[in-house]
Motif scaffolding. Structure first.
Motif, PDB file in Angstrom:
ATOM      1  N   GLY A 104      33.602 128.900  10.169  1.00 11.74           N
ATOM      2  CA  GLY A 104      32.702 129.722   9.351  1.00 11.74           C
ATOM      3  C   GLY A 104      31.873 130.684  10.180  1.00 11.74           C
ATOM      4  O   GLY A 104      30.953 131.316   9.656  1.00 11.74           O
ATOM      5  N   ASP A 105      32.181 130.746  11.474  1.00 11.83           N
ATOM      6  CA  ASP A 105      31.511 131.650  12.407  1.00 11.83           C
ATOM      7  C   ASP A 105      29.989 131.450  12.395  1.00 11.83           C
ATOM      8  O   ASP A 105      29.221 132.415  12.471  1.00 11.83           O
ATOM      9  CB  ASP A 105      31.865 133.113  12.110  1.00 11.83           C
ATOM     10  CG  ASP A 105      32.124 133.903  13.390  1.00 11.83           C
ATOM     11  OD1 ASP A 105      31.849 133.354  14.483  1.00 11.83           O
ATOM     12  OD2 ASP A 105      32.578 135.055  13.303  1.00 11.83           O
ATOM     13  N   PHE A 106      29.580 130.215  12.264  1.00 11.09           N
ATOM     14  CA  PHE A 106      28.167 129.824  12.370  1.00 11.09           C
ATOM     15  C   PHE A 106      27.283 130.573  11.376  1.00 11.09           C
ATOM     16  O   PHE A 106      26.199 131.042  11.715  1.00 11.09           O
ATOM     17  CB  PHE A 106      27.680 129.995  13.814  1.00 11.09           C
ATOM     18  CG  PHE A 106      28.565 129.293  14.802  1.00 11.09           C
ATOM     19  CD1 PHE A 106      28.488 127.907  14.942  1.00 11.09           C
ATOM     20  CD2 PHE A 106      29.521 129.980  15.543  1.00 11.09           C
ATOM     21  CE1 PHE A 106      29.329 127.237  15.821  1.00 11.09           C
ATOM     22  CE2 PHE A 106      30.358 129.312  16.424  1.00 11.09           C
ATOM     23  CZ  PHE A 106      30.258 127.943  16.569  1.00 11.09           C
ATOM     24  N   ARG A 107      27.783 130.681  10.163  1.00 14.85           N
ATOM     25  CA  ARG A 107      26.970 131.273   9.113  1.00 14.85           C
ATOM     26  C   ARG A 107      26.816 130.291   7.948  1.00 14.85           C
ATOM     27  O   ARG A 107      26.485 130.684   6.831  1.00 14.85           O
ATOM     28  CB  ARG A 107      27.574 132.602   8.646  1.00 14.85           C
ATOM     29  CG  ARG A 107      27.456 133.730   9.684  1.00 14.85           C
ATOM     30  CD  ARG A 107      26.003 134.131   9.918  1.00 14.85           C
ATOM     31  NE  ARG A 107      25.863 135.105  11.015  1.00 14.85           N
ATOM     32  CZ  ARG A 107      25.543 134.791  12.265  1.00 14.85           C
ATOM     33  NH1 ARG A 107      25.345 133.515  12.618  1.00 14.85           N
ATOM     34  NH2 ARG A 107      25.416 135.725  13.182  1.00 14.85           N
ATOM     35  N   GLY A 108      27.086 129.026   8.209  1.00 12.14           N
ATOM     36  CA  GLY A 108      26.890 127.988   7.193  1.00 12.14           C
ATOM     37  C   GLY A 108      25.674 127.154   7.545  1.00 12.14           C
ATOM     38  O   GLY A 108      25.131 127.256   8.642  1.00 12.14           O
ATOM     39  N   ARG A 109      25.284 126.316   6.603  1.00 12.44           N
ATOM     40  CA  ARG A 109      24.101 125.478   6.805  1.00 12.44           C
ATOM     41  C   ARG A 109      24.539 124.122   7.344  1.00 12.44           C
ATOM     42  O   ARG A 109      25.352 123.433   6.721  1.00 12.44           O
ATOM     43  CB  ARG A 109      23.402 125.312   5.454  1.00 12.44           C
ATOM     44  CG  ARG A 109      21.968 124.888   5.568  1.00 12.44           C
ATOM     45  CD  ARG A 109      21.451 124.532   4.188  1.00 12.44           C
ATOM     46  NE  ARG A 109      20.976 125.653   3.423  1.00 12.44           N
ATOM     47  CZ  ARG A 109      21.008 125.690   2.084  1.00 12.44           C
ATOM     48  NH1 ARG A 109      21.526 124.688   1.410  1.00 12.44           N
ATOM     49  NH2 ARG A 109      20.529 126.718   1.441  1.00 12.44           N
ATOM     50  N   TYR A 449      27.653 128.864  -2.486  1.00 11.07           N
ATOM     51  CA  TYR A 449      27.972 129.522  -1.217  1.00 11.07           C
ATOM     52  C   TYR A 449      27.927 128.541  -0.049  1.00 11.07           C
ATOM     53  O   TYR A 449      28.212 128.905   1.071  1.00 11.07           O
ATOM     54  CB  TYR A 449      26.941 130.643  -0.956  1.00 11.07           C
ATOM     55  CG  TYR A 449      25.770 130.137  -0.154  1.00 11.07           C
ATOM     56  CD1 TYR A 449      24.816 129.352  -0.755  1.00 11.07           C
ATOM     57  CD2 TYR A 449      25.701 130.353   1.217  1.00 11.07           C
ATOM     58  CE1 TYR A 449      23.795 128.804  -0.009  1.00 11.07           C
ATOM     59  CE2 TYR A 449      24.673 129.808   1.963  1.00 11.07           C
ATOM     60  CZ  TYR A 449      23.726 129.037   1.348  1.00 11.07           C
ATOM     61  OH  TYR A 449      22.742 128.479   2.081  1.00 11.07           O
ATOM     62  N   SER A 450      27.648 127.259  -0.301  1.00 11.87           N
ATOM     63  CA  SER A 450      26.940 126.502   0.723  1.00 11.87           C
ATOM     64  C   SER A 450      27.671 126.027   1.968  1.00 11.87           C
ATOM     65  O   SER A 450      27.074 125.942   3.018  1.00 11.87           O
ATOM     66  CB  SER A 450      26.267 125.303   0.082  1.00 11.87           C
ATOM     67  OG  SER A 450      27.194 124.281  -0.150  1.00 11.87           O
ATOM     68  N   ASP A 451      28.930 125.678   1.904  1.00  7.57           N
ATOM     69  CA  ASP A 451      29.474 124.867   2.997  1.00  7.57           C
ATOM     70  C   ASP A 451      30.388 125.555   4.001  1.00  7.57           C
ATOM     71  O   ASP A 451      30.732 124.975   5.020  1.00  7.57           O
ATOM     72  CB  ASP A 451      30.251 123.671   2.422  1.00  7.57           C
ATOM     73  CG  ASP A 451      29.341 122.717   1.662  1.00  7.57           C
ATOM     74  OD1 ASP A 451      28.142 122.992   1.595  1.00  7.57           O
ATOM     75  OD2 ASP A 451      29.837 121.709   1.141  1.00  7.57           O
ATOM     76  N   HIS A 452      30.840 126.772   3.713  1.00  5.66           N
ATOM     77  CA  HIS A 452      31.920 127.324   4.531  1.00  5.66           C
ATOM     78  C   HIS A 452      31.518 128.507   5.397  1.00  5.66           C
ATOM     79  O   HIS A 452      32.373 129.087   6.060  1.00  5.66           O
ATOM     80  CB  HIS A 452      33.089 127.719   3.637  1.00  5.66           C
ATOM     81  CG  HIS A 452      33.568 126.593   2.778  1.00  5.66           C
ATOM     82  ND1 HIS A 452      34.141 125.460   3.303  1.00  5.66           N
ATOM     83  CD2 HIS A 452      33.525 126.399   1.441  1.00  5.66           C
ATOM     84  CE1 HIS A 452      34.440 124.631   2.307  1.00  5.66           C
ATOM     85  NE2 HIS A 452      34.072 125.173   1.176  1.00  5.66           N
ATOM     86  N   GLY A 453      30.260 128.877   5.373  1.00  6.17           N
ATOM     87  CA  GLY A 453      29.836 129.992   6.208  1.00  6.17           C
ATOM     88  C   GLY A 453      30.559 131.265   5.838  1.00  6.17           C
ATOM     89  O   GLY A 453      30.697 131.586   4.664  1.00  6.17           O
ATOM     90  N   ALA A 454      31.059 131.958   6.875  1.00  8.53           N
ATOM     91  CA  ALA A 454      31.669 133.261   6.643  1.00  8.53           C
ATOM     92  C   ALA A 454      33.187 133.199   6.535  1.00  8.53           C
ATOM     93  O   ALA A 454      33.851 134.209   6.387  1.00  8.53           O
ATOM     94  CB  ALA A 454      31.277 134.217   7.770  1.00  8.53           C
ATOM     95  N   ASN A 455      33.741 131.997   6.630  1.00  3.41           N
ATOM     96  CA  ASN A 455      35.202 131.859   6.550  1.00  3.41           C
ATOM     97  C   ASN A 455      35.521 130.388   6.322  1.00  3.41           C
ATOM     98  O   ASN A 455      35.011 129.529   7.036  1.00  3.41           O
ATOM     99  CB  ASN A 455      35.852 132.329   7.855  1.00  3.41           C
ATOM    100  CG  ASN A 455      37.344 132.089   7.867  1.00  3.41           C
ATOM    101  OD1 ASN A 455      38.049 132.549   6.986  1.00  3.41           O
ATOM    102  ND2 ASN A 455      37.813 131.353   8.847  1.00  3.41           N
TER     103      ASN A 455
END
Lengths: 658, 250
Positions: A104-109, A449-455
């Motif tokens: 997710g390229d470090f865009r997830g929580r 939107y929560s678990d997968h970040g940007a991918n």
């Protein structure tokens, strides 16, 4: 409004346990008096409805299809991830968590993603208990395969129709609760608004799609599990009816929409064959376990695939990413295919395709099968025959589907594939409890939107849908409803219901009254073209600015020129489509707006202005390490709120699959 | 290619219904049957006429929503194929194609080619499940299942619930649909505790819904887009018989 994600205290690995140990509970006698509305009956919706009903809540479930079993989760092919480590290959909860964060390229929580990995094993147990016939080894135990972006085998599957089997399992649990009177099922119903009373979600307005009648339904809480918005691109692997309407209505009632520009373009789909095309068909990522992707080394090579000798083939994923080869994550594989085609190396009539070739896998499996059958001097024909058998066993239905659509036999010639819109990581903003910023309004599965970040990693959508429905919402909704036990059902003649229904009615009247020149599909196709060309696999500032203007103009034209035949008071598929496309025309603008403000490349969001020297996505952690959560203002204007992402455990690194 | 279509039009459940004839031009080989219908509907809308209502959703042969009776066969001429996966290369220029909805009393027509298949959901409610609440499960590998058994259960479980079996059956029986579920769950160790009540209740509900009896004609197997075999019917009959003698399990 301050965004509070309500992340529990304590070390990452203990957060969910701590939460479960301390969340408020509702006693069984009170549960019977609490009503919950669930929108959508895919993996998230069906599993949530069933699980909440089992706990004793009174559930009303809605789907627009003729039966809850049709929801588009049914079409998921390749598999579902779980950190069972049955293969003894180094998997663990932490590794699944980390792979998901990295992909997710470090865009997830962190906290949400860790919980997802933590409950993944329970999902497999639950599905097996429900009779889901997963693939098994001869010893009788469950089989696994690999998926993109990881180096372990943790994907459970049922041939190429895992989604179908998981959904039918959840559907059977749902129907059991219908039989017990705990769930009331409303098929062929579409939610057209959320009713909010004193800041809390208290019901919905739904349209009965057969009679056209508007209905009012009360609930102590409303749970959306209505899927993603991939159809904003018109052509996608989504079902024809997949839509953003439920999420968008919630957004218009105050729920923030997060990271809308994170849309996943899946690398392996059957290419477009003409303007008549209504949808694109996925060829499962699992095929990249055994298929090798290549294009000719020579530009504009028009020879047939089988006539191109081995040394004149460019296995570009293996060349560029030796560590992961054909199993790089989806965003990387998609961009690499686009790069080759744009550079003139594409294949097929349209030149917008690459090959996915099984010839070497057939040989490899054939030799192994011959060896196992003690045939030590097997001839080429026998090996090929045995190899094809092995491939059929793994991917039979996919090969059949490919042949039906293209009239080519993929056992003999390589598949032609090209990327297509598939999944949306963005969605309604939710906190740790999966509640949106509107009290009592929840979003589960792909619509949050929560678990997968940007991918998103392959085989993780099924995991998230079922995690949210079976194992998360049953706990978190109790924490809220414990405070609602004194709330009596609100009669649906309450002014808030009056007003919501009036607004829905006015919009329907307006749509029917236009009587313009062009069909709904005409506008949907035009929107798809804008989105695909300017907000697709590759984006830049100028293109995005143009896209915003073009979507606005198109929306204006839609409201003047759309033609909807028939009447409101009957089954009217064109009217249903029109309502959904009208919402896509608003969402499209937000998607481009979000992509424009995120001046970095991360995961599936690739900004041409932010790339590394060798053409890979370049993140900008200093400026963009946040979730963008959009609030809707009047006239489709949006205000950006930022939820900063804090990482306690993972270290932010540049993704590297080389 | 150019085609003549004879399509069943029926305004609603009360309407008697009739065939209407349409000409469709510029049909390409690579179009699916439903995309050909999209082209026709686009034309009807432009001409100010009412488009033809038909059920469809995933368009990849798995959701079970599409349901056209084409030239006297559910899902058309191609074996093991849903309407959405049927492509126009299997028809020829100048051909006349007749399209009707599923014809079965338990599947009342809603409009044009759209029917109500709610009866299938109600049959499932009668017992097409394993009674296990969320959280009850043991570790998945604690229940080893022979590969052949798992494969057999999977083959039965691939049913998409489209109703082609019913539309094909001269008796309007739903036995292929019902038996696929009975057979899948009776094979698996998890499904055994409820196998008797499941067989009795599901078949009883099938009767209540007004589906006919099975007389082993086999049209269902021919029409099934997922190639579900009638051996499942034999298995379900055996389950039913055993359950009748032994009594329900609860």
């Amino acid at each position: 409004m301050e965004l509070n994600a309500k992340i529990p205290e304590g070390p990452l690995a203990d957060k969910w346990t701590n939460y479960k140990g301390h969340c408020r509970l509702v006693n069984p006698a009170n549960k019977r008096n609490l009503e919950i509305i669930v929108i959508g009956t895919g993996l998230a919706g069906a599993s949530a409805s069933a699980s909440l009903a089992q706990l004793g809540y009174q559930v009303k479930a809605f789907c627009f299809q003729d039966s809850p079993r049709r929801a588009h989760s049914i079409a998921a092919q390749g598999g579902i991830n779980a950190a069972k480590n049955y293969q003894n290959d180094g998997d663990s909860t932490f590794r699944l968590f980390y792979d998901t964060m990295k992909s997710g390229d470090f865009r997830g929580r962190e906290a949400n993603t860790y919980r997802l990995a933590e409950v993944s094993g329970d999902i497999i147990d639950q599905c097996v208990a429900l009779g889901v016939p997963f693939a098994r080894e001869y010893g009788g135990l469950l089989a696994n395969r690999s998926f993109g972006g990881v180096q372990v085998s943790r994907t459970f599957y049922a041939a190429g129709q895992t989604g179908q089997q998981l959904l039918l399992g959840a559907y059977s649990a749902l129907e059991r609760q219908v039989a017990l009177g705990k769930v009331t099922m409303y098929s062929r119903h579409e939610m057209l608004d959320v009713v909010i009373i004193d800041g809390k979600a208290r019901g919905i307005i739904a349209r009965n799609l057969v009679t056209g009648k508007l209905e009012r339904h009360f609930g102590h809480a409303v749970v959306l599990a209505s899927g993603g918005y991939g159809n904003v691109f018109y052509l996608s692997t989504n079902a024809m009816g997949s839509n953003v309407t439920a999420s968008w209505k919630a957004h218009k009632k105050g729920a923030y929409f997060a990271n809308p520009c994170f849309t996943q373009i899946h690398p392996t789909c059957i290419p477009i064959s003409g303007d008549h095309q209504s949808k694109l068909t996925l060829m499962s990522e699992s095929l990249r376990n055994d298929g090798r992707i290549w294009v000719p080394k020579q530009k504009g090579d028009t020879r047939k695939a089988n006539q191109i000798p081995e040394e004149e083939r460019d296995y570009y994923l293996e060349r560029r990413y030796p560590a992961f080869g054909n199993l790089v994550p989806r965003d990387v594989a998609s961009r690499a295919a686009k790069e080759r085609c744009d550079a003139g190396f594409g294949v097929g009539a349209s030149r917008q395709a690459v090959y996915l070739d099984f010839a070497s896998a057939i040989q490899r499996y054939g030799k192994a099968a011959a060896h196992k059958a003690q045939i030590h001097d097997a001839d080429a024909e026998t090996i090929t025959r045995l190899g094809k058998q092995a491939i059929t066993e793994k991917y039979g239905n996919l090969f059949e589907m490919y042949e039906k659509i293209t009239a080519e036999n993929p056992y003999e010639v390589p598949m032609r594939i090209y990327p297509a819109s598939h999944y949306t990581m963005g969605g309604l903003w939710v906190d740790y409890e999966l509640m949106t910023n509107v009290q009592g309004l929840y979003a589960l599965g792909e619509c949050n939107y929560s678990d997968h970040g940007a991918n998103r990693l392959g085989a993780s959508a099924l995991m998230q849908g079922l995690a949210d429905g079976y194992f998360v919402i049953p706990y978190t909704i109790g924490n809220y409803l414990a405070g609602e036990i004194r709330t009596k059902p609100i009669p649906t003649d309450h002014p808030a219901f009056d007003e919501a229904e009036k607004n829905v009615q006015e919009r329907l009247d307006k749509l029917m009254g236009i009587r313009g020149k062009y069909s709904v599909d005409h506008f949907h196709k035009a929107l798809g073209k804008i989105m695909w060309n300017k907000c697709g696999m590759s984006r830049n500032k100028q293109g995005l600015q143009e896209a915003i203007q073009e979507v606005r103009a198109l929306r204006e034209e839609f409201w003047k020129e759309v033609r909807i035949p028939g009447t409101q008071n009957e089954l009217n598929p064109e009217l249903e489509k029109a309502g959904r496309v009208a919402d896509f025309l608003e969402l499209g603008e937000l998607l481009a707006t979000d992509a424009l403000q995120r001046e970095e490349s991360c995961g599936a969001h690739y900004r041409e202005e932010s790339v590394t020297e060798d053409g890979e996505a370049k993140r900008d952690d200093e400026h963009f390490c946040y979730v963008s959560a959009w609030e809707r203002k009047e006239d489709n204007h949006f205000e950006l709120h930022k939820e900063p992402l804090a990482f306690e455990v993972v270290h932010l690194t540049q993704r590297n699959y080389k | 290619m150019n085609l003549t279509l004879k399509v069943w039009r029926q305004k609603d459940n009360q309407d008697k219904g009739h065939f209407e004839t349409y000409q469709v031009g510029d049909v390409l080989e690579d179009m699916s049957f439903l995309e050909m219908f999209d082209v026709l509907n686009e034309k009807l809308i432009t001409e100010g006429k009412d488009p033809i209502a038909f059920d469809n959703d995933c368009r990849e042969g798995i959701c079970g929503m599409c349901s056209m009776y084409i030239n006297g066969r559910p899902h058309g001429p191609l074996h093991g194929t849903t309407t959405c996966q049927l492509h126009m290369r299997h028809f020829h220029d100048g051909e006349t194609i007749t399209v009707e909805p599923w014809r079965a009393k338990p599947f009342p027509v809603i409009k044009d080619l759209v029917v109500d298949r709610g009866a299938f959901d109600r049959i499932t409610e009668a017992g097409g499940y394993i009674s296990v609440n969320t959280g009850n499960a043991v570790d998945a590998n604690a229940i080893p299942i022979e590969k052949d058994t798992a494969d057999l259960a999977f083959a039965a479980a691939t049913c998409i619930g489209c109703g082609a079996c019913v539309a094909a059956c001269p008796n309007t029986s739903a036995m292929l649909f019902v038996s696929a579920k009975i057979s899948q769950l009776a094979e698996l160790p998890q499904g055994k505790p409820e196998r008797r009540s499941r067989a009795i209740n599901m078949i009883h509900q099938m009767d209540v819904e007004g589906f006919g009896s099975c007389s082993n004609i086999g049209e269902c197997e021919q029409a099934c887009p997922k190639e579900i075999q009638i051996t499942h019917i034999a298995r379900a009959n055996s389950e039913y018989l055993k359950a009748t003698f032994a009594g329900k399990d609860k």
